[in-house]
Design an enzyme around this catalytic site. Sequence first.
Site, short mmCIF file in Angstrom:
data_model
loop_
_atom_site.label_atom_id
_atom_site.label_comp_id
_atom_site.label_asym_id
_atom_site.label_seq_id
_atom_site.Cartn_x
_atom_site.Cartn_y
_atom_site.Cartn_z
N HIS A 19 0.82 -1.21 0.00
CA HIS A 19 0.00 0.00 0.00
C HIS A 19 0.86 1.26 0.00
O HIS A 19 0.36 2.36 -0.31
CB HIS A 19 -0.90 -0.01 1.23
CG HIS A 19 -2.29 0.48 1.00
ND1 HIS A 19 -2.90 0.55 -0.24
CD2 HIS A 19 -3.24 0.95 1.87
CE1 HIS A 19 -4.13 1.01 -0.13
NE2 HIS A 19 -4.36 1.27 1.14
N ASN A 66 -6.88 6.91 4.19
CA ASN A 66 -8.28 7.26 4.01
C ASN A 66 -8.55 8.76 4.02
O ASN A 66 -9.62 9.19 3.57
CB ASN A 66 -9.13 6.61 5.11
CG ASN A 66 -9.14 5.10 5.01
OD1 ASN A 66 -8.43 4.51 4.19
ND2 ASN A 66 -9.95 4.46 5.83
N ASP A 91 -0.80 2.54 -5.41
CA ASP A 91 -0.85 1.10 -5.67
C ASP A 91 -2.12 0.76 -6.44
O ASP A 91 -3.15 1.39 -6.26
CB ASP A 91 -0.80 0.32 -4.36
CG ASP A 91 -1.93 0.69 -3.40
OD1 ASP A 91 -2.08 1.89 -3.11
OD2 ASP A 91 -2.67 -0.21 -2.96
N ASN A 112 -9.17 3.82 -1.26
CA ASN A 112 -9.56 4.80 -0.25
C ASN A 112 -8.81 6.12 -0.35
O ASN A 112 -9.37 7.18 -0.08
CB ASN A 112 -9.38 4.20 1.15
CG ASN A 112 -10.39 3.12 1.45
OD1 ASN A 112 -11.51 3.14 0.94
ND2 ASN A 112 -10.00 2.14 2.25
#
Length: 227
Positions: A19, A66, A91, A112
Amino acid sequence: MKLFVGLGNPGSKYAGNRHNIGFMAVDRIREDHGFAPWRSKFQGQVSEGNLGGEKVILLKPETFMNLSGQSVGEAMRFYKLDSTHVTVFHDELDLPPFKVKLKLGGGHAGHNGLRSIHQHISPHYGRVRLGIGHPGHKDRVSPYVLSDFAKQEEKWLDDMLRGISDGAEHLVSDDNAKFTNAVALRTGGAKPKPEKPAPKPAPAKAKEPPAPQEDRSPLQKLVDKFR
């Protein structure tokens, strides 16, 4: 002026995660092109430098994934930039590992970080999609993206990041073909399939004991043939 944003989660716990590949990309650009040291600003880490004669701001939001859009929106407003001057490195589950593709605008596909950026600056910004592959089932996505790259993937990751750094100045001039070519020169195309382990040799068959020698006369053996 351009704003290059790498997405990831702050802290050493997440540093090697799939991530965090966006963080890795802007880190490599900063190291290779002599950008200024990171400093805290816009709820993130910022570094300034030049690529191809144009000023570029690197940003790593520290709001956690987020809420990435809060940091990006704050930086964009401070520098009085339009969303089309922003390029986000992130990613991408829907690309094979270490495949790189460019995209302008469009949906967030459930990412997100992109969802948050959409909310704060609109969907009209550039993306450098960095393939990490898909674990195969949606229930495994969260632990997969929050896990580190495997040891055998490190060379391919390094080649991809070097290619992105090589082509970064072409992103500034919007020469997408040259950027893509720079990445391809480093990665040599698609990631090869892992080698299959050599098959184990079949166990040797046990030798049968020799048949016992019969103590029969030549005449008896001859008679046996005509029975």
